[in-house]
Scaffold this motif. Structure first.
Motif, short mmCIF file in Angstrom:
data_model
loop_
_atom_site.label_atom_id
_atom_site.label_comp_id
_atom_site.label_asym_id
_atom_site.label_seq_id
_atom_site.Cartn_x
_atom_site.Cartn_y
_atom_site.Cartn_z
N TYR A 2 0.85 -1.20 0.00
CA TYR A 2 0.00 0.00 0.00
C TYR A 2 0.88 1.24 0.00
CZ TYR A 2 -3.96 -2.89 1.45
OH TYR A 2 -4.97 -3.82 1.50
N SER A 3 0.29 2.39 -0.33
CA SER A 3 0.95 3.66 0.00
C SER A 3 0.22 4.20 1.22
CB SER A 3 0.87 4.64 -1.17
OG SER A 3 -0.43 5.14 -1.32
N ARG A 4 0.98 4.80 2.14
CA ARG A 4 0.40 5.23 3.41
C ARG A 4 0.79 6.69 3.66
NH1 ARG A 4 1.53 3.61 9.18
NH2 ARG A 4 -0.56 3.61 10.11
N ILE A 5 -0.13 7.44 4.23
CA ILE A 5 0.16 8.84 4.53
C ILE A 5 1.08 8.90 5.75
CG2 ILE A 5 -0.80 11.07 5.23
CD1 ILE A 5 -3.33 10.39 3.61
N ALA A 6 2.32 9.38 5.51
CA ALA A 6 3.31 9.43 6.60
C ALA A 6 3.28 10.78 7.32
CB ALA A 6 4.70 9.17 6.03
N GLY A 7 2.78 11.81 6.66
CA GLY A 7 2.74 13.13 7.30
C GLY A 7 1.84 14.06 6.52
N THR A 8 1.24 15.03 7.22
CA THR A 8 0.34 16.00 6.58
C THR A 8 0.76 17.43 6.97
OG1 THR A 8 -1.21 16.04 8.44
CG2 THR A 8 -1.62 14.39 6.74
N GLY A 9 0.38 18.39 6.14
CA GLY A 9 0.66 19.79 6.48
C GLY A 9 -0.30 20.71 5.73
N HIS A 10 -0.52 21.91 6.27
CA HIS A 10 -1.27 22.89 5.49
C HIS A 10 -0.78 24.29 5.84
CE1 HIS A 10 -3.86 23.88 9.00
NE2 HIS A 10 -4.27 24.93 8.31
N TYR A 11 -1.12 25.22 4.97
CA TYR A 11 -0.73 26.61 5.18
C TYR A 11 -1.79 27.52 4.57
CZ TYR A 11 1.65 31.06 4.72
OH TYR A 11 1.96 32.40 4.79
N VAL A 12 -2.14 28.58 5.32
CA VAL A 12 -3.00 29.62 4.74
C VAL A 12 -2.31 30.98 4.91
CG1 VAL A 12 -5.29 28.55 4.93
CG2 VAL A 12 -4.33 29.72 6.91
N PRO A 265 -23.32 11.20 11.03
CA PRO A 265 -23.61 12.42 11.77
C PRO A 265 -22.55 13.48 11.48
CG PRO A 265 -22.69 10.75 13.23
CD PRO A 265 -22.85 10.10 11.88
N MET A 266 -22.92 14.76 11.57
CA MET A 266 -21.98 15.83 11.23
C MET A 266 -20.76 15.85 12.16
SD MET A 266 -22.83 17.11 8.42
CE MET A 266 -21.86 18.61 8.24
N GLU A 267 -20.86 15.20 13.31
CA GLU A 267 -19.68 15.13 14.22
C GLU A 267 -18.55 14.33 13.59
OE1 GLU A 267 -22.91 13.73 15.85
OE2 GLU A 267 -23.19 15.89 15.55
N LYS A 268 -18.89 13.48 12.59
CA LYS A 268 -17.86 12.67 11.95
C LYS A 268 -17.42 13.27 10.61
CE LYS A 268 -18.29 8.03 12.75
NZ LYS A 268 -18.95 6.72 12.54
N VAL A 269 -17.77 14.52 10.40
CA VAL A 269 -17.42 15.20 9.14
C VAL A 269 -16.44 16.34 9.46
CG1 VAL A 269 -18.33 16.51 7.19
CG2 VAL A 269 -19.68 14.66 8.19
N ILE A 270 -15.33 16.40 8.72
CA ILE A 270 -14.37 17.48 8.95
C ILE A 270 -14.82 18.70 8.14
CG2 ILE A 270 -11.95 18.17 8.87
CD1 ILE A 270 -12.60 15.68 10.69
N LEU A 271 -15.10 19.79 8.85
CA LEU A 271 -15.63 21.01 8.22
C LEU A 271 -14.63 22.16 8.42
CD1 LEU A 271 -19.40 21.43 9.17
CD2 LEU A 271 -18.44 21.25 6.88
N THR A 272 -14.15 22.71 7.33
CA THR A 272 -13.27 23.89 7.43
C THR A 272 -13.81 25.05 6.61
OG1 THR A 272 -11.94 23.11 5.59
CG2 THR A 272 -11.16 22.50 7.78
N ASP A 289 -5.32 17.85 7.30
CA ASP A 289 -4.26 18.26 8.23
C ASP A 289 -4.83 18.95 9.47
OD1 ASP A 289 -1.47 18.59 8.98
OD2 ASP A 289 -1.82 20.73 8.63
N VAL A 290 -5.87 19.76 9.28
CA VAL A 290 -6.50 20.43 10.43
C VAL A 290 -6.95 19.37 11.45
CG1 VAL A 290 -8.60 21.66 11.15
CG2 VAL A 290 -7.22 22.56 9.27
N ALA A 291 -7.60 18.32 10.95
CA ALA A 291 -8.16 17.31 11.86
C ALA A 291 -7.10 16.37 12.43
CB ALA A 291 -9.24 16.52 11.14
N VAL A 292 -6.00 16.18 11.69
CA VAL A 292 -4.89 15.38 12.22
C VAL A 292 -4.23 16.16 13.35
CG1 VAL A 292 -2.58 14.48 11.69
CG2 VAL A 292 -4.48 14.05 10.12
#
Ligand code: COA
Length: 321
Positions: A2-12, A265-272, A289-292
């Protein structure tokens, strides 16, 4: 493999544009924008920032989170609709800035689905053994193709970037990706001027996003409902198995409709969308990345990411994080 996500990032970018400020620019209200789209504010790139500069910051964070150095990256792909230049592509600009030399670097143009398309491509390179550390970015400066006199579009979009590093793994990671497009809907959402198709008339308007919002809305709800069903069926899964929905952030009401279709349910949805608006190809990796980083998404969680955008293009990814 498999390919696996080893790290995440974001910038605004630092600059925040609120709905109250937009009330002074066009004939709109904070109440209209919130109730129709869920958006409260968006970030806007500074004059000296470009799609690549946002992508570079997101990439640095993902590389650090993966515990590797830029020199380890051996494959680089950026989903974007707002490249800095015709060429060189955004991937090579990011590559050079990070001091990476020699690996493949390119961008993918699939509007808001750009990151899902890029992730699907990178997954194939990692699982085939060709890449050990693939950098996958979604980055946009939509503010540069926004008509700030058109209230039907200018309230919706924002700038930002998100990134992930993919590594090979014997444990589950990217489980499946599902990509689609149908060019018959090209007139519902587009930016008319290009390179080969030369701009005519008012440049600001020609380069800007044109959207038949209501029609796009209805097709987004229908199409995303179908692709999440397809993804679950392809993996013989019930919606109960999902821990999180990580949707493209175009409109809170579209996201709610998809969650309802999944029985989530909306509690299981990531909203940005409230803070960032629609950042096109950047929105899925930014939300991830926000949720991680805030601890909601944990190792081992099962995620369904989906996106829909101009073309139309759409797609999904089932991911064991
Ligand atoms: N402020 C106040 N009024 C506005 C407005 C604004 N910023 N923008 C549009 N309006 C008006 C319209 O002129 C229209 O007025 P009318 O009824 O007098 O003609 C009215 O609000 C309703 O417009 P409508 O387009 O039907 O609203 P909507 O409920 O569909 O919401 C969007 C508009 C754009 C928020 C929504 O359609 C949407 O999110 N569309 C899809 C976005 C998307 O998924 N894009 C593809 C993926 S990126």
């Amino acid at each position: 493999m498999y390919s696996r996500i080893a790290g995440t990032g974001h910038y605004v970018p630092e600059r925040i544009l609120t709905n109250a400020e937009l009330e002074k620019i066009v004939d709109t209200t904070d109440e209209w924008i919130r109730s129709r789209s869920g958006i409260e504010q968006r970030h806007i790139a500074a004059d000296d920032q470009t799609t690549a500069s946002l992508a570079i910051e997101a990439a640095k964070r993902a590389i650090e989170a993966a515990g590797i150095t830029p020199g380890d990256i051996d494959f680089l792909v950026v989903g974007t609709t707002t490249p800095d230049l015709v060429f060189p592509n955004v991937g090579t600009i990011v590559q050079e800035a990070l001091g990476i030399h020699g690996c493949a670097a390119f961008s993918v143009e699939a509007a808001c689905s750009g990151f899902i398309y890029a992730l699907s491509i990178a997954d194939k390179f990692v699982t085939s053994g060709e890449s050990k550390n693939a950098l996958v970015i979604g980055a946009e400066t939509l503010s540069r193709i926004t008509d700030w006199t058109d209230r039907s579009t200018c309230v919706l979009f924002g700038d930002g970037a998100g990134a992930v590093v993919l590594q090979p793994s014997t444990e589950q990671g990217i489980i499946s990706t599902h990509l689609h497009a149908d060019g018959q809907y090209k007139d519902l959402l587009y930016a008319p001027a290009g390179v080969s198709k030369r701009p005519q008339g008012d440049l600001n308007k020609e380069f800007a996003i044109h959207m038949q919002g209501n029609e796009a809305f209805k097709l987004a709800v229908k199409t995303l409902g179908a692709v999440v069903k397809e993804t679950l069926e392809a993996n013989s899964l019930d919606h109960d198995a999902l821990d999180w929905l990580v949707p493209h952030q175009a409109n809170k009401r579209i996201i709610e409709a998809t969650a309802k279709r999944l029985g989530m349910p909306m509690e299981k949805v990531i909203l940005t969308v409230a803070k960032y608006g629609n950042t096109s190809a950047a929105s899925v990796p930014m939300a991830l990345d926000v949720a991680v980083r805030d601890g909601r998404i944990k190792r081992g969680d099962l995620l369904l990411a989906e996106a829909f955008g101009g073309g139309f293009t759409w797609g999904s990814a089932l991911i064991r994080f």
